[in-house]
Design a protein around this motif. Structure first.
Motif, PDB file in Angstrom:
ATOM      1  N   HIS A 103      15.091  -2.962 -16.842  1.00  0.00           N
ATOM      2  CA  HIS A 103      13.787  -2.502 -16.369  1.00  0.00           C
ATOM      3  C   HIS A 103      13.802  -2.261 -14.865  1.00  0.00           C
ATOM      4  CE1 HIS A 103      13.676  -6.896 -15.998  1.00  0.00           C
ATOM      5  NE2 HIS A 103      12.753  -6.745 -15.045  1.00  0.00           N
ATOM      6  N   LYS A 104      12.833  -1.432 -14.435  1.00  0.00           N
ATOM      7  CA  LYS A 104      12.599  -1.161 -13.018  1.00  0.00           C
ATOM      8  C   LYS A 104      11.198  -0.606 -12.892  1.00  0.00           C
ATOM      9  CE  LYS A 104      14.518   3.539 -13.014  1.00  0.00           C
ATOM     10  NZ  LYS A 104      15.504   4.426 -12.379  1.00  0.00           N
ATOM     11  N   PHE A 105      10.695  -0.487 -11.655  1.00  0.00           N
ATOM     12  CA  PHE A 105       9.404   0.160 -11.443  1.00  0.00           C
ATOM     13  C   PHE A 105       9.368   0.779 -10.064  1.00  0.00           C
ATOM     14  CE2 PHE A 105       8.590  -4.127  -9.867  1.00  0.00           C
ATOM     15  CZ  PHE A 105       7.848  -3.916  -8.708  1.00  0.00           C
ATOM     16  N   SER A 106       8.446   1.729  -9.918  1.00  0.00           N
ATOM     17  CA  SER A 106       8.209   2.396  -8.640  1.00  0.00           C
ATOM     18  C   SER A 106       6.702   2.544  -8.468  1.00  0.00           C
ATOM     19  CB  SER A 106       8.886   3.769  -8.623  1.00  0.00           C
ATOM     20  OG  SER A 106       8.654   4.430  -7.406  1.00  0.00           O
ATOM     21  N   THR A 107       6.162   2.062  -7.345  1.00  0.00           N
ATOM     22  CA  THR A 107       4.721   2.044  -7.136  1.00  0.00           C
ATOM     23  C   THR A 107       4.138   3.440  -6.974  1.00  0.00           C
ATOM     24  OG1 THR A 107       5.005   1.737  -4.753  1.00  0.00           O
ATOM     25  CG2 THR A 107       4.788  -0.245  -6.093  1.00  0.00           C
ATOM     26  N   GLY A 108       2.867   3.582  -7.362  1.00  0.00           N
ATOM     27  CA  GLY A 108       2.139   4.838  -7.252  1.00  0.00           C
ATOM     28  C   GLY A 108       1.721   5.129  -5.824  1.00  0.00           C
ATOM     29  N   PRO A 109       1.024   6.242  -5.603  1.00  0.00           N
ATOM     30  CA  PRO A 109       0.698   6.698  -4.246  1.00  0.00           C
ATOM     31  C   PRO A 109      -0.215   5.772  -3.451  1.00  0.00           C
ATOM     32  CG  PRO A 109      -0.463   8.012  -5.871  1.00  0.00           C
ATOM     33  CD  PRO A 109       0.505   7.140  -6.622  1.00  0.00           C
ATOM     34  N   ASP A 110      -1.014   4.959  -4.104  1.00  0.00           N
ATOM     35  CA  ASP A 110      -1.921   4.054  -3.394  1.00  0.00           C
ATOM     36  C   ASP A 110      -1.424   2.622  -3.383  1.00  0.00           C
ATOM     37  OD1 ASP A 110      -3.734   6.115  -2.816  1.00  0.00           O
ATOM     38  OD2 ASP A 110      -4.602   5.940  -4.821  1.00  0.00           O
ATOM     39  N   GLY A 111      -0.171   2.419  -3.779  1.00  0.00           N
ATOM     40  CA  GLY A 111       0.397   1.085  -3.767  1.00  0.00           C
ATOM     41  C   GLY A 111       0.159   0.315  -5.053  1.00  0.00           C
ATOM     42  N   TYR A 112       0.348  -0.985  -4.959  1.00  0.00           N
ATOM     43  CA  TYR A 112       0.407  -1.835  -6.150  1.00  0.00           C
ATOM     44  C   TYR A 112       0.267  -3.287  -5.723  1.00  0.00           C
ATOM     45  CZ  TYR A 112       3.061  -4.290  -9.860  1.00  0.00           C
ATOM     46  OH  TYR A 112       3.480  -5.139 -10.844  1.00  0.00           O
ATOM     47  N   GLU A 113      -0.346  -4.069  -6.569  1.00  0.00           N
ATOM     48  CA  GLU A 113      -0.349  -5.521  -6.398  1.00  0.00           C
ATOM     49  C   GLU A 113      -0.136  -6.144  -7.755  1.00  0.00           C
ATOM     50  OE1 GLU A 113      -3.493  -9.046  -5.567  1.00  0.00           O
ATOM     51  OE2 GLU A 113      -3.532  -7.361  -4.146  1.00  0.00           O
ATOM     52  N   GLY A 114       0.813  -7.059  -7.843  1.00  0.00           N
ATOM     53  CA  GLY A 114       1.076  -7.713  -9.105  1.00  0.00           C
ATOM     54  C   GLY A 114       1.671  -9.091  -8.919  1.00  0.00           C
TER      55      GLY A 114
ATOM     56  N   THR B  69       0.841  -1.200   0.000  1.00  0.00           N
ATOM     57  CA  THR B  69       0.000   0.000   0.000  1.00  0.00           C
ATOM     58  C   THR B  69       0.875   1.250   0.000  1.00  0.00           C
ATOM     59  OG1 THR B  69      -0.109  -0.046   2.421  1.00  0.00           O
ATOM     60  CG2 THR B  69      -1.901  -1.133   1.211  1.00  0.00           C
ATOM     61  N   LYS B  70       2.184   1.069  -0.111  1.00  0.00           N
ATOM     62  CA  LYS B  70       3.133   2.177  -0.048  1.00  0.00           C
ATOM     63  C   LYS B  70       3.515   2.683  -1.432  1.00  0.00           C
ATOM     64  CE  LYS B  70       5.129   0.458   4.218  1.00  0.00           C
ATOM     65  NZ  LYS B  70       6.310  -0.105   4.847  1.00  0.00           N
ATOM     66  N   ALA B  71       3.808   3.964  -1.509  1.00  0.00           N
ATOM     67  CA  ALA B  71       4.316   4.580  -2.744  1.00  0.00           C
ATOM     68  C   ALA B  71       5.831   4.426  -2.808  1.00  0.00           C
ATOM     69  CB  ALA B  71       3.947   6.054  -2.776  1.00  0.00           C
ATOM     70  N   GLY B  72       6.358   4.394  -4.038  1.00  0.00           N
ATOM     71  CA  GLY B  72       7.801   4.390  -4.224  1.00  0.00           C
ATOM     72  C   GLY B  72       8.504   3.072  -3.993  1.00  0.00           C
ATOM     73  N   VAL B  73       7.752   1.978  -3.963  1.00  0.00           N
ATOM     74  CA  VAL B  73       8.341   0.658  -3.753  1.00  0.00           C
ATOM     75  C   VAL B  73       8.674   0.042  -5.102  1.00  0.00           C
ATOM     76  CG1 VAL B  73       7.901  -1.677  -2.880  1.00  0.00           C
ATOM     77  CG2 VAL B  73       7.088   0.319  -1.602  1.00  0.00           C
ATOM     78  N   GLY B  74       9.822  -0.580  -5.206  1.00  0.00           N
ATOM     79  CA  GLY B  74      10.186  -1.271  -6.435  1.00  0.00           C
ATOM     80  C   GLY B  74      11.686  -1.453  -6.528  1.00  0.00           C
ATOM     81  N   PRO B  75      12.117  -2.333  -7.424  1.00  0.00           N
ATOM     82  CA  PRO B  75      13.542  -2.626  -7.558  1.00  0.00           C
ATOM     83  C   PRO B  75      14.261  -1.566  -8.393  1.00  0.00           C
ATOM     84  CG  PRO B  75      12.320  -3.902  -9.139  1.00  0.00           C
ATOM     85  CD  PRO B  75      11.301  -3.146  -8.318  1.00  0.00           C
ATOM     86  N   ARG B  76      15.558  -1.472  -8.178  1.00  0.00           N
ATOM     87  CA  ARG B  76      16.391  -0.602  -9.020  1.00  0.00           C
ATOM     88  C   ARG B  76      16.600  -1.277 -10.385  1.00  0.00           C
ATOM     89  NH1 ARG B  76      19.689  -3.307  -5.434  1.00  0.00           N
ATOM     90  NH2 ARG B  76      21.693  -4.018  -6.249  1.00  0.00           N
ATOM     91  N   LEU B  77      17.194  -0.561 -11.319  1.00  0.00           N
ATOM     92  CA  LEU B  77      17.362  -1.045 -12.688  1.00  0.00           C
ATOM     93  C   LEU B  77      18.123  -2.377 -12.714  1.00  0.00           C
ATOM     94  CD1 LEU B  77      16.692  -0.025 -15.587  1.00  0.00           C
ATOM     95  CD2 LEU B  77      19.051   0.782 -15.694  1.00  0.00           C
ATOM     96  N   HIS B  78      17.557  -3.323 -13.467  1.00  0.00           N
ATOM     97  CA  HIS B  78      18.141  -4.655 -13.568  1.00  0.00           C
ATOM     98  C   HIS B  78      17.671  -5.319 -14.864  1.00  0.00           C
ATOM     99  CE1 HIS B  78      14.143  -5.364 -11.888  1.00  0.00           C
ATOM    100  NE2 HIS B  78      14.236  -6.618 -12.313  1.00  0.00           N
ATOM    101  N   LYS B  79      18.195  -6.517 -15.127  1.00  0.00           N
ATOM    102  CA  LYS B  79      17.728  -7.306 -16.268  1.00  0.00           C
ATOM    103  C   LYS B  79      17.879  -8.788 -15.938  1.00  0.00           C
ATOM    104  CE  LYS B  79      22.039  -7.215 -18.932  1.00  0.00           C
ATOM    105  NZ  LYS B  79      22.637  -6.908 -20.242  1.00  0.00           N
TER     106      LYS B  79
END
Length: 119
Positions: free
Chosen positions: A93-104, A44-54
């Protein structure tokens, strides 16, 4: 933590919960010849995700809730609930979650995770 009912396999949550909330786990070497590994991501947190990788294999993202800003190769875009994103093998690739979080559900096309960190 696998159970085998009849001819298939069931993977139970390590925390014993029987709902889909707050489920973040990694699964490698799945039984039954699945030939994939899986990351379940729920926050439910913003800004969560891995740094650039492949990876030396493709990764498929099934976005179930919220959104994240993805960088894939040289492109940046918002991936949101209801979309499926496929990142080809050897693509940074990398990603950063939005303000309401993310589920995937992140499906790696390999039995074990192989990651080359680029930053």
């Amino acid at each position: 933590n696998y159970r085998r009912p009849m001819d298939g396999f069931i993977i139970d949550r390590s925390d014993g919960r029987q709902d889909g909330e707050s489920w973040t786990e990694n699964y490698e070497e799945l039984p039954g010849g699945a030939n994939i590994s899986i990351i379940l991501e729920s926050t439910t947190k913003a800004g969560v995700g891995p740094r650039l990788h492949k990876h030396p294999y493709a990764e498929t993202f099934i976005i179930r809730r919220g959104w994240a800003t993805f960088t894939v190769g040289t492109e940046e875009f918002r991936g949101h609930a209801g979309q499926v994103l496929i990142v080809p093998a050897d693509t940074p690739h990398k990603f950063s979650t939005g303000p309401d979080g993310y589920e995937g559900v992140h499906i790696h096309a390999g039995v074990r995770f192989v990651t080359e960190w680029l930053e």
